[in-house]
Write a protein that holds these residues in place. Structure first.
Motif, PDB file in Angstrom:
ATOM      1  N   HIS A  19       0.873  -1.170   0.000  1.00 42.93           N
ATOM      2  CA  HIS A  19       0.000   0.000   0.000  1.00 42.93           C
ATOM      3  C   HIS A  19       0.912   1.222   0.000  1.00 42.93           C
ATOM      4  N   ARG A  20       0.537   2.279  -0.731  1.00 38.18           N
ATOM      5  CA  ARG A  20       1.442   3.414  -0.901  1.00 38.18           C
ATOM      6  C   ARG A  20       1.843   4.080   0.421  1.00 38.18           C
ATOM      7  N   MET A  21       0.948   4.035   1.416  1.00 38.20           N
ATOM      8  CA  MET A  21       1.227   4.732   2.665  1.00 38.20           C
ATOM      9  C   MET A  21       1.305   3.776   3.852  1.00 38.20           C
ATOM     10  N   VAL A  70       9.300  13.336  -1.763  1.00 35.37           N
ATOM     11  CA  VAL A  70      10.259  13.161  -0.671  1.00 35.37           C
ATOM     12  C   VAL A  70       9.568  13.235   0.682  1.00 35.37           C
ATOM     13  N   ALA A  71       8.593  14.126   0.816  1.00 38.46           N
ATOM     14  CA  ALA A  71       7.954  14.349   2.112  1.00 38.46           C
ATOM     15  C   ALA A  71       7.147  13.151   2.591  1.00 38.46           C
ATOM     16  N   HIS A  72       6.413  12.486   1.691  1.00 39.18           N
ATOM     17  CA  HIS A  72       5.424  11.509   2.129  1.00 39.18           C
ATOM     18  C   HIS A  72       5.618  10.107   1.585  1.00 39.18           C
ATOM     19  N   TYR A  73       6.451   9.935   0.559  1.00 37.31           N
ATOM     20  CA  TYR A  73       6.571   8.618  -0.066  1.00 37.31           C
ATOM     21  C   TYR A  73       7.772   7.874   0.500  1.00 37.31           C
ATOM     22  N   ALA A  74       7.636   6.559   0.685  1.00 37.29           N
ATOM     23  CA  ALA A  74       8.715   5.745   1.266  1.00 37.29           C
ATOM     24  C   ALA A  74       9.743   5.416   0.196  1.00 37.29           C
ATOM     25  N   ASN A  75      10.681   6.310  -0.009  1.00 38.08           N
ATOM     26  CA  ASN A  75      11.661   6.161  -1.086  1.00 38.08           C
ATOM     27  C   ASN A  75      12.885   5.322  -0.722  1.00 38.08           C
ATOM     28  N   ALA A  76      13.205   5.212   0.549  1.00 40.13           N
ATOM     29  CA  ALA A  76      14.460   4.572   0.949  1.00 40.13           C
ATOM     30  C   ALA A  76      14.321   3.052   0.917  1.00 40.13           C
ATOM     31  N   THR A 295      -7.267   5.566   5.036  1.00 43.79           N
ATOM     32  CA  THR A 295      -7.294   6.814   5.810  1.00 43.79           C
ATOM     33  C   THR A 295      -5.916   7.432   5.960  1.00 43.79           C
ATOM     34  N   LEU A 296      -4.872   6.679   5.680  1.00 40.29           N
ATOM     35  CA  LEU A 296      -3.508   7.166   5.871  1.00 40.29           C
ATOM     36  C   LEU A 296      -3.004   7.985   4.685  1.00 40.29           C
ATOM     37  N   LEU A 297      -3.804   8.073   3.644  1.00 41.08           N
ATOM     38  CA  LEU A 297      -3.341   8.671   2.391  1.00 41.08           C
ATOM     39  C   LEU A 297      -3.645  10.155   2.306  1.00 41.08           C
ATOM     40  N   PRO A 298      -2.645  11.034   2.251  1.00 37.45           N
ATOM     41  CA  PRO A 298      -2.911  12.447   1.927  1.00 37.45           C
ATOM     42  C   PRO A 298      -3.366  12.575   0.471  1.00 37.45           C
ATOM     43  N   ASP A 299      -4.351  13.426   0.223  1.00 39.69           N
ATOM     44  CA  ASP A 299      -4.848  13.603  -1.147  1.00 39.69           C
ATOM     45  C   ASP A 299      -3.727  13.978  -2.116  1.00 39.69           C
ATOM     46  N   GLN A 300      -2.770  14.772  -1.622  1.00 35.49           N
ATOM     47  CA  GLN A 300      -1.701  15.222  -2.511  1.00 35.49           C
ATOM     48  C   GLN A 300      -0.901  14.044  -3.072  1.00 35.49           C
ATOM     49  N   VAL A 301      -0.685  13.004  -2.264  1.00 39.21           N
ATOM     50  CA  VAL A 301       0.056  11.838  -2.747  1.00 39.21           C
ATOM     51  C   VAL A 301      -0.712  11.162  -3.875  1.00 39.21           C
ATOM     52  N   GLY A 302      -2.027  11.008  -3.695  1.00 39.65           N
ATOM     53  CA  GLY A 302      -2.827  10.385  -4.738  1.00 39.65           C
ATOM     54  C   GLY A 302      -2.801  11.167  -6.038  1.00 39.65           C
ATOM     55  N   ALA A 356      -7.576   9.018  -8.092  1.00 38.02           N
ATOM     56  CA  ALA A 356      -6.294   9.107  -7.389  1.00 38.02           C
ATOM     57  C   ALA A 356      -6.288   8.225  -6.150  1.00 38.02           C
ATOM     58  N   ARG A 357      -7.400   8.198  -5.424  1.00 44.64           N
ATOM     59  CA  ARG A 357      -7.467   7.361  -4.221  1.00 44.64           C
ATOM     60  C   ARG A 357      -7.444   5.879  -4.583  1.00 44.64           C
ATOM     61  N   LYS A 358      -8.148   5.506  -5.656  1.00 42.13           N
ATOM     62  CA  LYS A 358      -8.126   4.105  -6.088  1.00 42.13           C
ATOM     63  C   LYS A 358      -6.710   3.686  -6.451  1.00 42.13           C
ATOM     64  N   LEU A 359      -6.027   4.529  -7.183  1.00 42.98           N
ATOM     65  CA  LEU A 359      -4.661   4.234  -7.586  1.00 42.98           C
ATOM     66  C   LEU A 359      -3.750   4.103  -6.375  1.00 42.98           C
TER      67      LEU A 359
END
Length: 452
Positions: A19-21, A70-76, A295-302, A356-359
């Motif tokens: 899951h993205r978040m 960088v702020a919200h996505y798990a890049n590492a 519920t953990l997903l900020p709209d901006q990430v989507g 965006a939320r579905k994705l």
């Protein structure tokens, strides 16, 4: 491997879950995703369940071209070949699949690394061949933007042919290590490849003897036209994306037609669709788990993810309005499989925010949430119908969903006789029922002798 046994591959890209978040979940791992012990425990749990492979996906950049990257996505994440080489030493049977980019690597290095992993693991290595689609990746390797789509696959085909030739540059009997005679290797069975092509010039031979599998298993992920053509010409296993059993049956029919054009039989090619399993005590609890992750997903990430997939900056459009017109696949230079998935959603009369939320919440693969029996029912149904040879299991939350599946769903599949209770002997290729490739240089010599 008999067709009555499905293949199960335990996948991850984000080490907290697919899951993205999922990294925000209270039970998600923290800094231990950079520690070997976390992965050792995961993979040993999968091996105890007799899961066929692990599959570690990868990018060669971070996602930082959008506001939330960088702020919200798990890049590492750890470099996967290094990780799998370490995991080979604490496992005995489970296959080891990972990504290496044909766009931003050199054939000799890739051939050497996967041949080494195959030797270290005694025949368990597998290469997921990708043509990198992110501009961020291109800019780490001397380019201003991504390589054009068709050109990427043309280059990938030449790249893979070179890698296979390098694996063949040592015949199986070439390595002698004969102390009495003083011969370390038979020079007549170690070959230059002398490749001079459009994209590469490689002399060879490899400085690693032929891998135990002959060729480590080749995996391809991507369902664009170019991707399917490349896969059916070159790969052994295909990570596919479809949302229903009926779609899977049609997909297999299409793939079989493409295989036939390359002189291949359907049993030489395994299709593993992606699926997100959420194990719970009931279907309602499974939905609750899924909804909590949402519920953990900020709209901006989507919105940013959808922008990335569609190739359009969607932040300038009203989030509760419709998607704007999307690019044509034939001219799109990003991931065409992802673009086509967005196009399917755009036909469902959903707003930009809803798509965006579905994705962001499910990616492009279906979620199956419920009891072990309910999950096993769906997997068995797809497998028995011929829609899938097995599944790429993309667990929303690690380690929880991974361990729950291994300890609860796998035994249910084993009771039904559709998944084995022990590993079959041999290499990963043997267990998948795939032939060991002949050595091209040995064949050339044998053919020359037959003609003379």
């Amino acid at each position: 491997m008999a067709r009555d046994h499905m293949i199960l591959s335990a996948f991850f890209f984000n080490p907290q879950g697919d899951h993205r978040m999922s990294w925000r979940h209270p039970r998600a791992p923290g800094r231990e995703v950079l520690d070997f012990d976390f992965y050792r425990d995961l993979v040993q749990a999968a091996e105890r369940a007799k899961i066929d492979t692990i599959f570690v996906a990868d990018h060669v950049s971070i996602w930082d071209s959008v506001k939330s990257g960088v702020a919200h996505y798990a890049n590492a994440r750890l470099e996967p070949l290094t990780l799998l080489s370490a995991l080979a030493g604490v496992t005995r049977h489970i296959g080891l699949i990972t990504t290496a980019s044909s766009s931003y690597s050199e054939p000799y290095n890739v051939a050497r690394m996967f041949a080494s992993l195959d030797h270290i693991s005694k025949g368990r290595a597998s290469w997921n061949v990708v043509t990198s689609a992110m501009d961020e990746e291109a800019r780490n390797f001397g380019r201003d933007g991504n390589i054009e789509h068709a050109f990427r696959y043309e280059r990938a085909a030449e790249f893979l042919d070179i890698v296979k030739a390098l694996w063949d540059s040592w015949e199986d009997e070439a390595l002698l290590i004969d102390k009495a005679s003083g011969y370390f290797a038979d020079p007549d069975k170690v070959h230059l490849i002398d490749h001079k092509g459009k994209h590469f010039k490689v002399r060879g031979p490899l400085n690693v003897s032929r891998p135990p599998q002959g060729h480590p298993l080749i995996v391809q992920a991507g369902s664009s036209e170019d991707g399917k053509n490349f896969a059916t010409a070159q790969a052994d296993v295909h990570f596919a994306i479809f949302s229903s059993r009926e779609d899977g049956i049609k997909y297999r029919q299409d793939i079989n037609e493409r295989l036939a054009r390359h002189g291949r039989r359907p049993e030489s090619f395994k299709i593993l669709p992606g699926i997100l399993p959420i194990v719970a005590a009931s279907e309602a609890e499974g939905r609750e788990k899924q909804e909590y992750l949402q519920t953990l997903l900020p709209d901006q990430v989507g919105i940013d993810l959808l922008s990335s997939w569609s190739g359009i900056d969607l932040s300038v459009y009203p989030p509760d309005g419709p998607l704007p017109q999307l690019p044509d696949e034939s001219t799109f230079n990003g991931g065409r499989t992802s673009l086509n998935r967005v196009k399917q959603w755009s036909k469902q009369n959903l707003s930009l925010r809803e798509i965006a939320r579905k994705l962001a919440n499910s990616g492009s693969v279906p979620t199956v949430a419920g009891t072990p029996k309910q999950i096993a029912d769906q997997l068995q149904d797809w497998f028995v119908s011929g829609a899938a040879d097995g599944f790429n299991l993309m667990f929303p939350l690690l380690p929880e969903d991974w361990v729950n599946f291994a300890e609860q769903v796998v035994p249910e599949l084993q009771r039904r006789g559709v998944f084995p209770t022990e590993y079959a002997p041999g290499t990963l290729r043997d267990r998948f029922g795939l032939a060991r490739p002949a050595n091209r240089f040995a064949e050339q010599r044998d053919n020359a002798r037959a003609v003379s």
